[in-house]
Scaffold this motif. Structure first.
Motif, PDB file in Angstrom:
ATOM      1  N   GLY A 179       0.814  -1.204   0.000  1.00 60.44           N
ATOM      2  CA  GLY A 179       0.000   0.000   0.000  1.00 60.44           C
ATOM      3  C   GLY A 179       0.849   1.255   0.000  1.00 60.44           C
ATOM      4  N   VAL A 180       0.587   2.144  -0.943  1.00 63.19           N
ATOM      5  CA  VAL A 180       1.179   3.483  -0.941  1.00 63.19           C
ATOM      6  C   VAL A 180       0.127   4.485  -0.477  1.00 63.19           C
ATOM      7  CG1 VAL A 180       2.103   5.334  -2.398  1.00 63.19           C
ATOM      8  CG2 VAL A 180       2.905   2.987  -2.703  1.00 63.19           C
ATOM      9  N   GLN A 181      -1.063   4.394  -1.050  1.00 60.99           N
ATOM     10  CA  GLN A 181      -2.258   5.188  -0.729  1.00 60.99           C
ATOM     11  C   GLN A 181      -2.160   6.630  -1.224  1.00 60.99           C
ATOM     12  OE1 GLN A 181      -3.549   2.675  -0.250  1.00 60.99           O
ATOM     13  NE2 GLN A 181      -2.760   1.460   1.434  1.00 60.99           N
ATOM     14  N   THR A 182      -1.123   7.345  -0.850  1.00 55.11           N
ATOM     15  CA  THR A 182      -0.890   8.688  -1.381  1.00 55.11           C
ATOM     16  C   THR A 182       0.596   8.993  -1.282  1.00 55.11           C
ATOM     17  OG1 THR A 182      -1.363  11.063  -1.142  1.00 55.11           O
ATOM     18  CG2 THR A 182      -1.391   9.740   0.866  1.00 55.11           C
ATOM     19  N   LEU A 183       1.067   9.839  -2.188  1.00 55.29           N
ATOM     20  CA  LEU A 183       2.466  10.260  -2.176  1.00 55.29           C
ATOM     21  C   LEU A 183       2.613  11.693  -1.681  1.00 55.29           C
ATOM     22  CD1 LEU A 183       3.160   8.523  -5.532  1.00 55.29           C
ATOM     23  CD2 LEU A 183       4.482   8.042  -3.469  1.00 55.29           C
ATOM     24  N   ASN A 184       1.521  12.253  -1.180  1.00 55.78           N
ATOM     25  CA  ASN A 184       1.540  13.610  -0.634  1.00 55.78           C
ATOM     26  C   ASN A 184       1.877  13.542   0.858  1.00 55.78           C
ATOM     27  OD1 ASN A 184      -0.183  15.883   0.865  1.00 55.78           O
ATOM     28  ND2 ASN A 184       0.425  16.651  -1.151  1.00 55.78           N
ATOM     29  N   LYS A 185       2.904  14.266   1.275  1.00 56.30           N
ATOM     30  CA  LYS A 185       3.385  14.158   2.652  1.00 56.30           C
ATOM     31  C   LYS A 185       2.325  14.561   3.674  1.00 56.30           C
ATOM     32  CE  LYS A 185       8.319  14.768   1.665  1.00 56.30           C
ATOM     33  NZ  LYS A 185       9.536  15.591   1.933  1.00 56.30           N
ATOM     34  N   GLY A 224      -7.388  15.489   3.709  1.00 56.26           N
ATOM     35  CA  GLY A 224      -6.444  16.455   3.165  1.00 56.26           C
ATOM     36  C   GLY A 224      -6.112  16.273   1.701  1.00 56.26           C
ATOM     37  N   GLN A 225      -6.779  15.343   1.026  1.00 57.36           N
ATOM     38  CA  GLN A 225      -6.469  15.047  -0.377  1.00 57.36           C
ATOM     39  C   GLN A 225      -7.580  15.599  -1.273  1.00 57.36           C
ATOM     40  OE1 GLN A 225      -7.293  11.072  -1.795  1.00 57.36           O
ATOM     41  NE2 GLN A 225      -5.220  10.858  -2.608  1.00 57.36           N
ATOM     42  N   ASP A 226      -7.283  16.674  -2.001  1.00 58.55           N
ATOM     43  CA  ASP A 226      -8.255  17.221  -2.938  1.00 58.55           C
ATOM     44  C   ASP A 226      -7.929  16.733  -4.350  1.00 58.55           C
ATOM     45  OD1 ASP A 226      -6.043  18.710  -3.729  1.00 58.55           O
ATOM     46  OD2 ASP A 226      -6.756  20.580  -2.827  1.00 58.55           O
ATOM     47  N   MET A 227      -8.644  17.235  -5.341  1.00 59.23           N
ATOM     48  CA  MET A 227      -8.445  16.771  -6.713  1.00 59.23           C
ATOM     49  C   MET A 227      -7.036  17.073  -7.216  1.00 59.23           C
ATOM     50  SD  MET A 227      -9.449  15.228  -9.430  1.00 59.23           S
ATOM     51  CE  MET A 227     -11.213  15.122  -9.760  1.00 59.23           C
ATOM     52  N   HIS A 263     -14.508  14.103  11.991  1.00 55.93           N
ATOM     53  CA  HIS A 263     -14.981  15.485  12.054  1.00 55.93           C
ATOM     54  C   HIS A 263     -13.826  16.486  12.149  1.00 55.93           C
ATOM     55  CE1 HIS A 263     -18.999  13.974  12.304  1.00 55.93           C
ATOM     56  NE2 HIS A 263     -18.802  13.390  13.477  1.00 55.93           N
ATOM     57  N   LYS A 264     -12.607  15.976  12.316  1.00 57.94           N
ATOM     58  CA  LYS A 264     -11.443  16.849  12.470  1.00 57.94           C
ATOM     59  C   LYS A 264     -10.574  16.893  11.224  1.00 57.94           C
ATOM     60  CE  LYS A 264     -11.210  15.702  17.418  1.00 57.94           C
ATOM     61  NZ  LYS A 264     -10.348  15.141  18.494  1.00 57.94           N
ATOM     62  N   ARG A 265     -10.852  16.023  10.252  1.00 59.96           N
ATOM     63  CA  ARG A 265     -10.014  15.927   9.063  1.00 59.96           C
ATOM     64  C   ARG A 265     -10.835  16.261   7.819  1.00 59.96           C
ATOM     65  NH1 ARG A 265      -5.655  12.461  10.916  1.00 59.96           N
ATOM     66  NH2 ARG A 265      -5.214  13.384  12.951  1.00 59.96           N
ATOM     67  N   PRO A 266     -10.409  17.227   7.002  1.00 52.61           N
ATOM     68  CA  PRO A 266     -11.163  17.564   5.780  1.00 52.61           C
ATOM     69  C   PRO A 266     -11.095  16.419   4.773  1.00 52.61           C
ATOM     70  CG  PRO A 266      -9.043  18.687   5.800  1.00 52.61           C
ATOM     71  CD  PRO A 266      -9.182  18.026   7.143  1.00 52.61           C
ATOM     72  N   MET A 267     -12.264  16.019   4.249  1.00 51.49           N
ATOM     73  CA  MET A 267     -12.321  14.925   3.286  1.00 51.49           C
ATOM     74  C   MET A 267     -13.251  15.303   2.140  1.00 51.49           C
ATOM     75  SD  MET A 267     -12.524  11.624   5.860  1.00 51.49           S
ATOM     76  CE  MET A 267     -12.490  10.462   4.492  1.00 51.49           C
ATOM     77  N   ALA A 268     -12.948  14.798   0.951  1.00 47.37           N
ATOM     78  CA  ALA A 268     -13.768  15.076  -0.227  1.00 47.37           C
ATOM     79  C   ALA A 268     -15.167  14.498  -0.039  1.00 47.37           C
ATOM     80  CB  ALA A 268     -13.111  14.470  -1.465  1.00 47.37           C
ATOM     81  N   ASP A 269     -16.175  15.204  -0.571  1.00 44.34           N
ATOM     82  CA  ASP A 269     -17.538  14.696  -0.470  1.00 44.34           C
ATOM     83  C   ASP A 269     -17.805  13.686  -1.588  1.00 44.34           C
ATOM     84  OD1 ASP A 269     -18.144  16.100  -2.851  1.00 44.34           O
ATOM     85  OD2 ASP A 269     -18.888  17.840  -1.750  1.00 44.34           O
ATOM     86  N   GLY A 270     -19.030  13.152  -1.615  1.00 45.05           N
ATOM     87  CA  GLY A 270     -19.355  12.098  -2.569  1.00 45.05           C
ATOM     88  C   GLY A 270     -19.171  12.511  -4.016  1.00 45.05           C
ATOM     89  N   ARG A 273     -15.464  12.772  -4.886  1.00 37.73           N
ATOM     90  CA  ARG A 273     -14.827  11.455  -5.001  1.00 37.73           C
ATOM     91  C   ARG A 273     -15.221  10.755  -6.301  1.00 37.73           C
ATOM     92  NH1 ARG A 273     -16.818   8.611  -0.741  1.00 37.73           N
ATOM     93  NH2 ARG A 273     -17.717  10.326   0.429  1.00 37.73           N
ATOM     94  N   MET A 274     -16.445  10.976  -6.749  1.00 40.15           N
ATOM     95  CA  MET A 274     -16.843  10.433  -8.048  1.00 40.15           C
ATOM     96  C   MET A 274     -15.981  11.027  -9.161  1.00 40.15           C
ATOM     97  SD  MET A 274     -19.286   8.167  -8.018  1.00 40.15           S
ATOM     98  CE  MET A 274     -20.250   8.320  -9.518  1.00 40.15           C
ATOM     99  N   GLU A 275     -15.707  12.312  -9.077  1.00 37.62           N
ATOM    100  CA  GLU A 275     -14.847  12.962 -10.062  1.00 37.62           C
ATOM    101  C   GLU A 275     -13.426  12.410  -9.981  1.00 37.62           C
ATOM    102  OE1 GLU A 275     -15.152  17.120  -9.330  1.00 37.62           O
ATOM    103  OE2 GLU A 275     -17.282  17.236  -9.868  1.00 37.62           O
ATOM    104  N   MET A 276     -12.946  12.144  -8.774  1.00 38.80           N
ATOM    105  CA  MET A 276     -11.611  11.563  -8.602  1.00 38.80           C
ATOM    106  C   MET A 276     -11.523  10.187  -9.258  1.00 38.80           C
ATOM    107  SD  MET A 276     -10.750  12.493  -4.628  1.00 38.80           S
ATOM    108  CE  MET A 276      -9.870  13.991  -4.180  1.00 38.80           C
ATOM    109  N   LEU A 277     -12.542   9.359  -9.037  1.00 41.09           N
ATOM    110  CA  LEU A 277     -12.545   8.029  -9.625  1.00 41.09           C
ATOM    111  C   LEU A 277     -12.592   8.101 -11.140  1.00 41.09           C
ATOM    112  CD1 LEU A 277     -12.734   4.957  -9.503  1.00 41.09           C
ATOM    113  CD2 LEU A 277     -15.200   5.188  -9.100  1.00 41.09           C
TER     114      LEU A 277
END
Length: 440
Positions: A179-185, A224-227, A263-270, A273-277
């Motif tokens: 698993g890498v999951q993300t390469l953003n520090k 913390g991961q946006d488009m 509730h403490k971590r910003p996350m993309a909405d549905g 995430r569809m756009e990300m996929l």
């Protein structure tokens, strides 16, 4: 937190709500109704006393639950790697005992094992000696002929260890996944991902030197991961030159630390995430990756044998604590946690906890669920199941989720974005309530 969420108006939405509970396995187990009683255990074991005729292709899954650190979003069954290495040796001894029992049954003896997958947890937490012992024993006890695919999961911190890699190569392992999951520090820190970017690159370089096929996971919708970050992740992943990249959506399971921090971590909405996929499927396709399943993208010309076998809806010999298997129309799940598996003693021949003997409706559903998993099914091989589901299939053709030609049923580009909803629609209505109760 619900695993179904309202969809934003701007997202093209063929369903009222979007499912984000992936169907890893069918049928789903109910902890109260599906406990393995003595009579059920005897029935399961009795099913294995006659060889399958004709012989069938099958896979082996071995679960290694140990992890040096826990990622915040991981809901797989796991436990911290013990300091006492004798516990690891004892666990491998119990795996061997479980293998020996299955390998001694006429049904399993007749199976043609096409691939072996060591998953977790983190299998590479095992010592070099235990890795070699475990893989060698697996190959010696089952009908594994020729150069079959053997995949070993791990963590980059242990996979870059040359002693372990030598043991894997001597044992016949030819594919490694991690698993890498993300390469953003920043996103890595917010998700509790400990290995550094330098360690990831060093691991890939070392694995390449040993000639392994390399596969790793990426996740979208992480804290913390946006488009923009997701696009950078995909570009960096492609540049690393691996053979396979698996794409998974971040799901906030109640059993995870991410659920506590949601509730403490910003996350993309549905909708985001569809756009990300959608972007990931398109971007990887333009970079010579072929989408082979809901999640798996393989470099053009590479084949993941376990995925190829998925077209056959194969039997699975599952070994280890919490492992889920399927043999001769019987789905089963082993005991967990680790202490229950380790302390079961010599009186129990198999560490079974849950089990379901599939009826005809379950059998049809299990086979039809291959469609949203690997994106297409053969009409000739699945003719009986397709007839059973014809009205539902036609409905999803009208919704532009499925297309049909002379040979296959296939998901459309829109259908590939809604695989979990399609799976939900194919499950018998009496079982749908269980789909949202993922058990770990």
């Amino acid at each position: 937190m619900s695993t179904r969420e309202n969809c934003p108006q701007q997202v093209k939405n063929p369903f009222k709500v979007r499912s984000t509970a992936p169907l890893f396995f069918y049928p789903m187990f109910h902890p109260g109704k599906d406990m393995m009683t003595r009579d059920k255990i005897n029935s399961f074991i009795g099913n294995l006393q006659n060889p399958c005729v004709p012989s069938k292709k099958a896979e082996i899954y071995v679960h290694i639950p140990f992890c040096d650190s826990f990622c915040h979003m991981c809901a797989c069954y796991k436990t911290h790697t013990p300091r006492d290495k004798s516990i690891l040796a004892r666990y491998v001894e119990l795996l061997r005992r479980e293998m020996d029992y299955y390998a001694g049954t006429p049904y399993v003896q007749a199976l043609e094992i096409e691939c072996v997958y060591f998953g977790g947890g983190t299998p590479s937490t095992l010592t070099r000696e235990l890795i070699e012992e475990l893989i060698t024993h697996t190959k010696s006890r089952f009908n594994i002929s020729g150069n079959k695919e053997i995949t070993f999961e791990g963590d980059v911190r242990t996979l870059k260890d040359r002693d372990r890699l030598e043991a894997l190569r001597r044992s016949g392992c030819n594919r490694v996944s991690f698993g890498v999951q993300t390469l953003n520090k920043t996103a890595r820190k917010l998700s509790g991902l400990v290995p550094t970017l330098e360690e990831i690159k060093e691991c890939i370089h070392t694995l390449r030197a040993y000639g392994y096929k390399i596969n790793f996971d990426l996740m979208f919708g992480l804290p913390g991961q946006d488009m923009d970050i997701w696009k950078e992740d995909l570009q960096a992943a492609v540049e690393l030159g691996v053979e396979g990249i698996d794409i998974y959506e971040t799901i906030v399971y109640p059993t995870t630390k991410l659920f506590q921090l949601r509730h403490k971590r910003p996350m993309a909405d549905g909708g985001q995430r569809m756009e990300m996929l959608s972007f990931a499927i398109e971007y990887l396709g333009t970079n010579s990756f072929v989408q082979k399943s809901k999640a798996i993208h393989e470099k053009d010309g590479n084949e993941f044998k376990l995925l190829q076998l998925g077209h056959e809806s194969p039997d699975t010999v599952a070994i280890g604590d919490s492992a889920i298997g399927y043999l001769n129309n019987y789905a089963y799940r082993n005991v967990s946690p680790l202490t229950a598996y380790m302390n079961r003693g010599n009186h129990a021949p198999l560490p079974l906890r849950l089990g379901i003997e599939l009826d005809k409706e379950d059998y049809y559903a299990r086979r039809m669920l291959i469609l949203p998993k690997i994106l297409k099914i053969s009409k000739s091989k699945y003719s009986e199941e397709i007839r059973h589901y014809r009205d539902k299939v036609n409905e999803m053709i009208d919704m532009n989720l499925i297309e049909e030609d002379a040979e296959y049923l296939k998901l459309t580009p829109l259908g590939k974005l809604w695989t979990d909803n399609i799976a939900y629609e194919l499950i018998p209505s009496r079982k749908r309530g269980r789909m949202w109760k993922i058990m770990y």
